[in-house]
Design a protein around this motif. Structure first.
Motif, mmCIF file in Angstrom:
data_model
loop_
_atom_site.group_PDB
_atom_site.id
_atom_site.type_symbol
_atom_site.label_atom_id
_atom_site.label_comp_id
_atom_site.label_asym_id
_atom_site.label_seq_id
_atom_site.Cartn_x
_atom_site.Cartn_y
_atom_site.Cartn_z
ATOM 1 N N PHE A 97 32.879 -5.253 0.696
ATOM 2 C CA PHE A 97 31.586 -5.719 0.212
ATOM 3 C C PHE A 97 31.387 -7.214 0.442
ATOM 4 C CE2 PHE A 97 32.000 -1.822 -2.498
ATOM 5 C CZ PHE A 97 30.953 -1.140 -1.895
ATOM 6 N N ARG A 98 32.475 -7.970 0.495
ATOM 7 C CA ARG A 98 32.337 -9.386 0.866
ATOM 8 C C ARG A 98 31.865 -9.507 2.310
ATOM 9 N NH1 ARG A 98 33.850 -13.183 -2.623
ATOM 10 N NH2 ARG A 98 35.307 -12.675 -4.294
ATOM 11 N N GLN A 99 32.381 -8.651 3.183
ATOM 12 C CA GLN A 99 31.948 -8.675 4.572
ATOM 13 C C GLN A 99 30.472 -8.298 4.708
ATOM 14 O OE1 GLN A 99 33.452 -9.630 7.493
ATOM 15 N NE2 GLN A 99 35.043 -10.458 6.163
ATOM 16 N N LEU A 100 29.979 -7.465 3.785
ATOM 17 C CA LEU A 100 28.574 -7.067 3.817
ATOM 18 C C LEU A 100 27.648 -8.158 3.282
ATOM 19 C CD1 LEU A 100 28.759 -3.322 2.699
ATOM 20 C CD2 LEU A 100 28.335 -4.218 4.987
ATOM 21 N N GLY A 101 28.226 -9.192 2.680
ATOM 22 C CA GLY A 101 27.402 -10.295 2.195
ATOM 23 C C GLY A 101 27.278 -10.393 0.694
ATOM 24 N N ALA A 102 28.018 -9.549 -0.070
ATOM 25 C CA ALA A 102 27.961 -9.612 -1.528
ATOM 26 C C ALA A 102 28.673 -10.867 -2.023
ATOM 27 C CB ALA A 102 28.597 -8.360 -2.137
ATOM 28 N N ASP A 103 28.060 -11.573 -2.985
ATOM 29 C CA ASP A 103 28.669 -12.794 -3.515
ATOM 30 C C ASP A 103 29.403 -12.494 -4.817
ATOM 31 O OD1 ASP A 103 26.670 -12.536 -5.453
ATOM 32 O OD2 ASP A 103 25.339 -13.962 -4.454
ATOM 33 N N ASP A 104 29.980 -13.536 -5.422
ATOM 34 C CA ASP A 104 30.785 -13.355 -6.627
ATOM 35 C C ASP A 104 29.962 -12.879 -7.818
ATOM 36 O OD1 ASP A 104 33.064 -14.138 -5.305
ATOM 37 O OD2 ASP A 104 32.849 -16.257 -5.826
#
Length: 426
Positions: A97-104
């Motif tokens: 999900f980080r690779q998909l652009g989700a932030d913290d």
């Protein structure tokens, strides 16, 4: 099947509509999970395509005992394969999900939702394999009825589990996934009861059948699975492109993706109901009937999708108001509806050609067509649109990509020109 698909996809849209009432962040969190959910669906559909084609061919050739063995193999093997995939997606969720652009800020919301959603995906996959078995035997009524039943159960449970009742505050975003899980579990129980009343499964000779059928199964399932995995991969890349435009754009894109599947209900119903029929004609060598079926299906798709797309484009502001609570999301969703929905008339042609190619024993051709559609037509146009004009740009770019895919598929199929000497080239 069209009514069943409408209800099944409709409750997914209802999920998003309820979640939109929780705020933009939960809706964006759910939107980030769509590509991974589509990944699971791609695997299960690839398996379903292969097994439905093999069972229908066996029945068309009078090999009923083999058809029973194939039915048992897919229910056991498919369930185990999807379970392994769900476990892997749970373990690797953070980097994905980080690779998909989700932030913290979004990741904790995704984490709470993703566990029950994976469980819902596994139960839904097993239920889908059961549907494929019934369709292969020519029974589309029960799958259609079960889709309606599960959608109604989900519709009843969604507000209770998301928002709560009385003093209970509800589960919030995870409540949507738990509602889906309970609805699918109910459907699976009914389907298992009906299967016990049939003679479509057999445990005798499974090992020998697995050895015999592995090669033809993988010959269809492998390319079909790759074809089905291309859309979630493209969805991941599309989500990453849209994520650069902000959280509101991601939320609107997620709602538009749900609306897309609902608007394609007739096309999806045809891609489910036609392949077993085409495979039976293939088993019996009736190529003339195959041509008639495909010609009729293409005419229906173009007329229906074009009429529906224009009507929904005209009603875009009202539809967006029903689906989204945030004014900015509503505005961007209306833009996406106007740009995208009329283009599904040509996209439907491409989907039919891919489905028919799998059913008729040309999975490599279907795989190449899927690849061209997504990576040569759709994504480049989407990226150019995003660079050119934000949300209006991605709407126009995606529409152009869909239209190009339909034109290419029609040219590749050459349905009317290449029916010669007892065979069709799709």
């Amino acid at each position: 099947m069209a009514l069943g698909v409408l209800s099944l996809l409709g409750f997914q849209l209802v999920d998003s509509a309820f979640i939109a009432r929780l705020g933009t962040a939960p809706l964006a969190a759910q939107s980030f999970t769509f590509p991974m959910s589509f990944l699971i669906i791609g695997v299960q559909v690839g398996i379903g395509i292969a097994i439905a084609a093999l069972i229908a061919r066996a029945l068309g050739a009078g090999e009923e005992a083999r058809a029973r063995r194939l039915g048992s193999l897919v229910m056991i093997g498919g369930s185990l394969l999807i379970a392994g995939l769900c476990i892997a997606l749970w373990l690797w969720q953070t980097p994905i999900f980080r690779q998909l652009g989700a932030d913290d800020a979004i990741l904790p919301l995704i984490r709470r939702y993703w566990g029950p959603q994976l469980l819902a995906s596994w139960v839904g996959a097993v239920l889908y394999f059961g549907y494929s078995l019934f369709r292969a035997h020519g029974d589309t009524r029960l799958p259609g009825k079960m889709m309606v039943l599960t959608s109604l159960i989900n519709l009843a449970l969604d507000p209770l589990l998301i928002f709560g009742i009385g003093d209970w505050a509800g589960l919030g975003l995870p409540g949507a996934a738990w509602a889906t899980t309970l609805a699918f579990a109910t459907g699976l129980g009914v389907l298992a009861w009906r299967l016990r009343q049939t003679d479509w499964l057999s445990t005798q000779g499974l090992i020998e059948e697995a050895r015999t059928s592995t090669r033809p199964f993988m010959g269809i399932a492998g390319p079909a699975m790759i074809s089905q995995l291309m859309p979630p991969l493209a969805a991941m890349l599309a989500t990453a492109i849209v994520a650069d435009l902000g959280e509101t754009a991601v939320a609107a894109w997620g709602l538009a993706s749900r609306l897309e599947t609902v608007s394609l209900m007739v096309v999806l119903a045809l891609t489910m109901s036609l392949p077993p029929w085409l495979a039976r004609c293939y088993g019996g060598g009736d190529w003339r009937q195959i041509r008639r079926l495909m010609t009729l299906a293409m005419k229906v798709v173009v007329v229906w999708q074009l009429g529906l797309g224009v009507a929904l484009a005209l009603l875009a502001p009202w539809i967006a108001s029903l689906l989204a609570g945030n004014p900015d999301v509503r505005t961007e969703l209306a833009v996406l509806i106007r740009g995208l929905l009329p283009s599904y008339a040509l996209l439907g042609i491409c989907m039919l050609v891919v489905s028919a190619s799998n059913a008729l024993g040309w999975p490599l051709r279907a795989m190449v067509m899927s690849c061209v559609r997504l990576f040569a037509c759709y994504l480049p146009c989407l990226w150019l649109g995003a660079q050119w004009g934000g949300v209006p740009g991605i709407a126009i770019g995606a529409a152009i990509g869909n239209a190009l895919a339909g034109i290419v598929a029609w040219g590749v199929s050459s349905l009317h020109r290449e029916c010669r000497k007892g065979r069709e080239i799709l």
